[in-house]
Design a protein around this motif. Structure first.
Motif, PDB file in Angstrom:
ATOM      1  N   THR A  74       0.827  -1.197   0.000  1.00  0.00           N
ATOM      2  CA  THR A  74       0.000   0.000   0.000  1.00  0.00           C
ATOM      3  C   THR A  74       0.864   1.251   0.000  1.00  0.00           C
ATOM      4  OG1 THR A  74      -0.060   0.086   2.421  1.00  0.00           O
ATOM      5  CG2 THR A  74      -1.759  -1.244   1.315  1.00  0.00           C
ATOM      6  N   PRO A  75       0.293   2.398  -0.365  1.00  0.00           N
ATOM      7  CA  PRO A  75       1.060   3.655  -0.279  1.00  0.00           C
ATOM      8  C   PRO A  75       1.586   3.927   1.121  1.00  0.00           C
ATOM      9  CG  PRO A  75      -0.947   3.975  -1.561  1.00  0.00           C
ATOM     10  CD  PRO A  75      -1.033   2.598  -0.960  1.00  0.00           C
ATOM     11  N   GLU A  76       0.800   3.570   2.139  1.00  0.00           N
ATOM     12  CA  GLU A  76       1.248   3.782   3.518  1.00  0.00           C
ATOM     13  C   GLU A  76       2.485   2.951   3.835  1.00  0.00           C
ATOM     14  OE1 GLU A  76      -2.836   4.953   2.957  1.00  0.00           O
ATOM     15  OE2 GLU A  76      -1.847   3.025   2.639  1.00  0.00           O
ATOM     16  N   THR A 175     -10.103  -2.665   5.277  1.00  0.00           N
ATOM     17  CA  THR A 175     -11.024  -2.221   4.239  1.00  0.00           C
ATOM     18  C   THR A 175     -10.890  -3.160   3.044  1.00  0.00           C
ATOM     19  OG1 THR A 175     -10.801   0.081   4.936  1.00  0.00           O
ATOM     20  CG2 THR A 175     -11.678  -0.327   2.731  1.00  0.00           C
ATOM     21  N   PHE A 176     -12.000  -3.770   2.639  1.00  0.00           N
ATOM     22  CA  PHE A 176     -11.959  -4.737   1.545  1.00  0.00           C
ATOM     23  C   PHE A 176     -12.272  -4.057   0.222  1.00  0.00           C
ATOM     24  CE2 PHE A 176     -12.811  -7.450   5.249  1.00  0.00           C
ATOM     25  CZ  PHE A 176     -11.808  -8.387   5.082  1.00  0.00           C
ATOM     26  N   ILE A 177     -11.699  -4.598  -0.825  1.00  0.00           N
ATOM     27  CA  ILE A 177     -11.909  -4.071  -2.165  1.00  0.00           C
ATOM     28  C   ILE A 177     -13.340  -4.335  -2.614  1.00  0.00           C
ATOM     29  CG2 ILE A 177     -11.184  -6.206  -3.318  1.00  0.00           C
ATOM     30  CD1 ILE A 177      -9.712  -4.466  -5.371  1.00  0.00           C
ATOM     31  N   THR A 178     -13.884  -3.444  -3.430  1.00  0.00           N
ATOM     32  CA  THR A 178     -15.245  -3.634  -3.934  1.00  0.00           C
ATOM     33  C   THR A 178     -15.255  -4.719  -5.008  1.00  0.00           C
ATOM     34  OG1 THR A 178     -14.993  -1.953  -5.650  1.00  0.00           O
ATOM     35  CG2 THR A 178     -15.769  -1.216  -3.473  1.00  0.00           C
ATOM     36  N   THR A 216      -1.462  -1.963  -8.596  1.00  0.00           N
ATOM     37  CA  THR A 216      -2.747  -1.289  -8.401  1.00  0.00           C
ATOM     38  C   THR A 216      -2.937  -0.781  -6.981  1.00  0.00           C
ATOM     39  OG1 THR A 216      -3.807  -3.430  -7.962  1.00  0.00           O
ATOM     40  CG2 THR A 216      -3.869  -2.614 -10.230  1.00  0.00           C
ATOM     41  N   HIS A 217      -2.293  -1.403  -6.007  1.00  0.00           N
ATOM     42  CA  HIS A 217      -2.445  -0.963  -4.625  1.00  0.00           C
ATOM     43  C   HIS A 217      -1.399   0.069  -4.235  1.00  0.00           C
ATOM     44  CE1 HIS A 217      -5.240  -4.287  -4.389  1.00  0.00           C
ATOM     45  NE2 HIS A 217      -5.594  -3.881  -3.187  1.00  0.00           N
ATOM     46  N   ALA A 218      -0.179  -0.077  -4.727  1.00  0.00           N
ATOM     47  CA  ALA A 218       0.864   0.894  -4.401  1.00  0.00           C
ATOM     48  C   ALA A 218       0.523   2.270  -4.973  1.00  0.00           C
ATOM     49  CB  ALA A 218       2.207   0.422  -4.937  1.00  0.00           C
ATOM     50  N   PRO A 223      -7.692   0.321  -4.302  1.00  0.00           N
ATOM     51  CA  PRO A 223      -7.369   0.048  -2.904  1.00  0.00           C
ATOM     52  C   PRO A 223      -8.287  -1.006  -2.300  1.00  0.00           C
ATOM     53  CG  PRO A 223      -8.656   2.059  -3.065  1.00  0.00           C
ATOM     54  CD  PRO A 223      -8.390   1.610  -4.481  1.00  0.00           C
ATOM     55  N   GLY A 224      -7.857  -1.533  -1.174  1.00  0.00           N
ATOM     56  CA  GLY A 224      -8.672  -2.506  -0.458  1.00  0.00           C
ATOM     57  C   GLY A 224      -8.107  -3.903  -0.555  1.00  0.00           C
ATOM     58  N   ALA A 225      -8.252  -4.665   0.519  1.00  0.00           N
ATOM     59  CA  ALA A 225      -7.752  -6.036   0.558  1.00  0.00           C
ATOM     60  C   ALA A 225      -8.734  -6.991  -0.123  1.00  0.00           C
ATOM     61  CB  ALA A 225      -7.546  -6.473   2.008  1.00  0.00           C
ATOM     62  N   PRO A 226      -8.253  -8.064  -0.736  1.00  0.00           N
ATOM     63  CA  PRO A 226      -9.153  -9.075  -1.302  1.00  0.00           C
ATOM     64  C   PRO A 226      -9.978  -9.712  -0.199  1.00  0.00           C
ATOM     65  CG  PRO A 226      -6.915  -9.363  -2.115  1.00  0.00           C
ATOM     66  CD  PRO A 226      -6.835  -8.371  -0.998  1.00  0.00           C
ATOM     67  N   PRO A 227     -11.161 -10.237  -0.530  1.00  0.00           N
ATOM     68  CA  PRO A 227     -11.983 -10.907   0.488  1.00  0.00           C
ATOM     69  C   PRO A 227     -11.218 -12.022   1.189  1.00  0.00           C
ATOM     70  CG  PRO A 227     -13.213 -10.615  -1.558  1.00  0.00           C
ATOM     71  CD  PRO A 227     -11.800 -10.240  -1.851  1.00  0.00           C
TER      72      PRO A 227
END
Length: 350
Positions: A74-76, A175-178, A216-218, A223-227
Motif C-alpha cells: 500500500t502507499p502507507e 477495508t476490503f476491495i469492492t 494497483t495498490h501501491a 485500494p482494499g484487501a481481497p476478500p
C-alpha cells in the motif's frame, strides 16, 4: 486398486486437504489453510493414494495468492519504508545472512543439495517458496519441513519471548476491495500472468498476480484487501498442490529431517538476533519492535502480535511485508536458469 476418475481423485485430495485444515484449526497451529492442507495431502500420499491436481485449478490458486500478496503493498507501507531506511537496509542484510548461514548449515553438516538448502533457508514467505520450488523441480519434502518447522516455532514461542511491552492495542480494521474493482484487478492479473508466461518467468500466475496487486495498490488505483475467503482459498490450493508434489515422504524421513530443521532454525534466529540488535543500536528501533519485525516467518501472526502489544504497526508491517515482497521478487530471477534447465510445468507456474 482400480483407477479412479480425475474428478474422484480431485475430490479425495480436496477432502484430505480440508481434513488437514480442520486439524490445524482445532489444534491452534499456524497457517491452517496453507500448512494444514499440505499436511492432509501428504498423509494421503503416505497412505499410498494417488493424487492429481488439474493445471487450471492450480493456476487459479496461484493467481489469487499472488493478488493477495501484492495487495499488501500500500502507499502507507511504501511511505513507512522511507521513514525507516537504515532499519530496512539492516533487514535486507539480515535476510541475506539468514539464507547464506542456513544454507551452509544444511549443506556442510547434513549433506543437503545446495538448491534444496537454499530454498529451505529462505527466511519466510513459505507459500511463495513452495510454489516457486515446485516450478523449479526442488525436493519439496525437505523444504516444506524446514520452512514449516521455523514458522511453527516462531508463532509458538515468540509471543512468550516478547514481554518487553505490556501495553495493548486494537487490531486495525481492514477495508476490503469492492466487487467491481476486484474483477478489474483480476483481469489485470490474468493479462500480466499471460505476459509473464510468454517471456518464461517462473511461476507466471503467482508473480503475475502479485505484480498486478502490487501495482494497483501501491498507486492507490484499486485500494482494499481481497476478500478473506479468496485469500484462504488461495492458500488452500497452494497447500494442496505443494502436498501433491511431495513424493516418497515417510514418518522415518520426517524424523531424519528434525535435526536439520532444528539447527537451521537456530542458525536463522542467531542471525535474526544480530540484525535486530543492529536495528536497536543504529536505527533506534524499540527492542520488541525489532525482534518482531525481523522475525523470519509468520508474517500475519507477527503483525497482529505487535499490534496487540501496542507497537508501531507501520514499522512492523513495512518490514514484514517488505521481507515477503523482496523474497517473492528475488525467487524467479534466482532460479530462472535452473527452471529452464529442467523444463518446468508448462502452464502455471507452480
Amino acid at each position: 486398486m482400480p483407477d479412479l476418475s480425475p474428478l474422484l481423485l480431485l475430490g479425495r485430495m480436496i477432502v484430505a486437504g480440508l481434513a488437514g485444515v480442520a486439524l490445524f484449526w482445532v489444534a491452534g497451529l499456524p497457517a491452517p489453510w496453507l500448512s494444514g492442507s499440505m499436511v492432509g495431502v501428504v498423509f494421503l500420499l503416505a497412505a499410498g493414494a494417488r493424487v492429481a491436481m488439474p493445471d487450471l485449478l492450480r493456476d487459479i490458486g496461484m493467481l489469487f495468492a499472488g493478488v493477495a500478496m501484492g495487495s499488501a503493498i500500500t502507499p502507507e507501507m511504501i511511505q513507512a519504508i522511507g521513514r525507516y531506511p537504515l532499519s530496512f537496509a539492516i533487514l535486507i542484510l539480515t535476510m541475506i545472512g539468514i539464507t547464506l548461514v542456513g544454507r551452509i548449515v544444511l549443506v556442510r553438516f547434513f549433506g543437503w543439495q545446495r538448491d534444496v538448502a537454499l530454498f529451505a533457508s529462505v527466511p519466510g514467505a513459505m507459500s511463495v517458496v513452495l510454489a516457486t520450488g515446485a516450478s523449479a523441480g526442488i525436493d519439496l519434502s525437505r523444504v516444506a519441513v524446514v520452512q514449516a518447522f521455523r514458522m511453527f516455532v516462531l508463532v509458538a514461542i515468540l509471543p512468550s519471548i516478547v514481554t518487553l511491552s505490556t501495553s495493548t492495542g486494537r487490531v486495525a480494521e481492514v477495508t476490503f476491495i469492492t466487487a467491481p474493482a476486484f474483477a478489474l484487478l483480476m483481469a489485470v492479473a490474468v493479462a500480466i500472468a499471460f505476459l509473464f508466461e510468454r517471456v518464461r518467468v517462473i511461476a507466471p500466475f503467482l508473480f503475475g498476480g502479485m505484480a498486478a496487486g502490487g501495482l494497483t495498490h501501491a498507486t492507490g488505483w484499486l485500494p482494499g484487501a481481497p476478500p478473506a475467503f479468496i485469500v484462504d482459498a488461495a492458500m488452500f490450493l497452494i497447500g494442496v498442490y505443494a502436498g501433491s508434489r511431495i513424493a516418497g515422504i515417510t514418518l522415518q524421513s520426517l524424523r531424519q529431517m528434525f535435526l536439520p530443521a532444528l539447527f537451521s532454525f537456530l542458525a536463522s534466529m542467531a542471525v535474526t538476533a544480530i540484525g535486530a540488535s543492529l536495528a536497536i543500536a543504529l536505527a533506534g528501533a524499540r527492542p520488541a519492535e525489532a525482534l518482531i519485525a525481523f522475525a523470519p516467518g509468520g508474517l500475519e501472526a507477527m503483525i497482529v502480535l505487535g499490534i496487540a502489544l501496542g507497537l508501531d504497526p507501520l514499522y512492523l508491517a513495512s518490514h514484514q511485508v517488505g521481507r515477503f515482497v523482496l523474497i517473492a521478487a528475488a525467487l524467479p530471477f534466482l532460479f530462472r536458469r535452473r527452471a529452464g534447465a529442467i523444463t518446468p510445468d508448462s502452464s502455471s507456474g507452480a
